[in-house]
Design a protein around this motif. Structure first.
Motif, PDB file in Angstrom:
ATOM      1  N   SER A 156      11.373  12.332  12.445  1.00 34.49           N
ATOM      2  CA  SER A 156      12.299  13.394  12.063  1.00 34.49           C
ATOM      3  C   SER A 156      11.908  14.060  10.751  1.00 34.49           C
ATOM      4  O   SER A 156      12.378  15.157  10.441  1.00 34.49           O
ATOM      5  CB  SER A 156      13.707  12.828  11.929  1.00 34.49           C
ATOM      6  OG  SER A 156      13.778  11.940  10.828  1.00 34.49           O
ATOM      7  N   GLY A 173      12.776  12.776   7.936  1.00 34.56           N
ATOM      8  CA  GLY A 173      13.804  12.457   6.971  1.00 34.56           C
ATOM      9  C   GLY A 173      13.563  11.226   6.137  1.00 34.56           C
ATOM     10  O   GLY A 173      14.219  11.010   5.117  1.00 34.56           O
ATOM     11  N   SER A 174      12.609  10.406   6.556  1.00 38.58           N
ATOM     12  CA  SER A 174      12.291   9.176   5.816  1.00 38.58           C
ATOM     13  C   SER A 174      10.813   9.177   5.464  1.00 38.58           C
ATOM     14  O   SER A 174       9.982   9.553   6.284  1.00 38.58           O
ATOM     15  CB  SER A 174      12.619   7.943   6.660  1.00 38.58           C
ATOM     16  OG  SER A 174      13.985   7.919   7.002  1.00 38.58           O
ATOM     17  N   THR A 175      10.525   8.753   4.245  1.00 39.24           N
ATOM     18  CA  THR A 175       9.139   8.738   3.787  1.00 39.24           C
ATOM     19  C   THR A 175       8.850   7.477   2.983  1.00 39.24           C
ATOM     20  O   THR A 175       9.767   6.787   2.509  1.00 39.24           O
ATOM     21  CB  THR A 175       8.826   9.954   2.894  1.00 39.24           C
ATOM     22  OG1 THR A 175       9.729   9.960   1.776  1.00 39.24           O
ATOM     23  CG2 THR A 175       8.948  11.251   3.669  1.00 39.24           C
ATOM     24  N   SER A 229       8.612   9.584   8.872  1.00 40.16           N
ATOM     25  CA  SER A 229       9.234   9.320  10.158  1.00 40.16           C
ATOM     26  C   SER A 229       9.106  10.538  11.072  1.00 40.16           C
ATOM     27  O   SER A 229       8.750  11.629  10.626  1.00 40.16           O
ATOM     28  CB  SER A 229      10.715   9.001   9.952  1.00 40.16           C
ATOM     29  OG  SER A 229      11.383  10.111   9.364  1.00 40.16           O
ATOM     30  N   SER A 231       5.039  15.939   4.303  1.00 43.79           N
ATOM     31  CA  SER A 231       6.038  16.687   5.056  1.00 43.79           C
ATOM     32  C   SER A 231       5.493  16.943   6.451  1.00 43.79           C
ATOM     33  O   SER A 231       4.313  16.692   6.726  1.00 43.79           O
ATOM     34  CB  SER A 231       6.377  18.015   4.354  1.00 43.79           C
ATOM     35  OG  SER A 231       5.224  18.847   4.272  1.00 43.79           O
ATOM     36  N   SER A 263      13.975   7.828  12.646  1.00 36.43           N
ATOM     37  CA  SER A 263      13.970   7.551  11.217  1.00 36.43           C
ATOM     38  C   SER A 263      12.949   6.489  10.823  1.00 36.43           C
ATOM     39  O   SER A 263      12.859   6.106   9.661  1.00 36.43           O
ATOM     40  CB  SER A 263      15.357   7.087  10.776  1.00 36.43           C
ATOM     41  OG  SER A 263      15.705   5.901  11.466  1.00 36.43           O
ATOM     42  N   SER A 304       7.534  14.985  17.456  1.00 36.82           N
ATOM     43  CA  SER A 304       8.640  14.352  16.732  1.00 36.82           C
ATOM     44  C   SER A 304       8.869  12.904  17.135  1.00 36.82           C
ATOM     45  O   SER A 304       9.558  12.174  16.439  1.00 36.82           O
ATOM     46  CB  SER A 304       9.928  15.152  16.942  1.00 36.82           C
ATOM     47  OG  SER A 304      10.257  15.200  18.314  1.00 36.82           O
TER      48      SER A 304
END
Length: 127
Positions: free
Chosen positions: A54, A56-58, A52, A71, A105, A30
């Motif tokens: 986490s 959560g950001s792509t 990212s 993912s 992030s 992570s």
């Protein structure tokens, strides 16, 4: 040292789907931002998508938006690339890459800053 291993490539007809996986040999994946790159014959390697630490950001390059989904499952130390509606122009060797990130992030889009690379997996899309 981080080792990355891609799998899931193959031959598919146009309009079909494939899912690539990238397994990372690291204790805490992570903390790494990761990405998928591809290199077609006679062309330079290009960033396809990045994620990212986490998840959560792509980021997606324009040519794959709406068709590809990145993912990651940090519990399994694995990143994925779901590729739908494949086109012959998606034919390439696909590489996963990782770099240490200092924010969960953070998404890395600069190829030159990735420190770790897999060996690549061939994706061939027939017309």
């Amino acid at each position: 040292q981080v080792q990355l291993e891609e799998s899931g490539g193959g031959l598919v007809q146009a309009g079909g789907s494939l899912r690539l996986s990238c397994a990372a040999s690291v204790r805490t994946v992570s903390i790494y931002a990761m990405g998928w790159f591809r290199q077609a014959p006679g062309k330079e390697r290009e960033l396809v998508t990045a994620i990212s630490g986490s998840g959560g950001s792509t980021y997606y390059t324009d040519s794959v938006k709406g068709r590809f989904t990145i993912s990651r499952d940090n519990a399994k130390n694995t990143m994925y690339l779901q590729m739908n509606s494949l086109k012959p122009e998606d034919t390439a060797v696909y590489f996963c890459a990782a770099r240490r990130a200092y924010a969960s992030s953070y998404v890395e889009v600069n190829e030159g800053t990735y420190d770790y690379w897999g060996q690549g997996t061939q994706v061939t899309v027939s017309s």
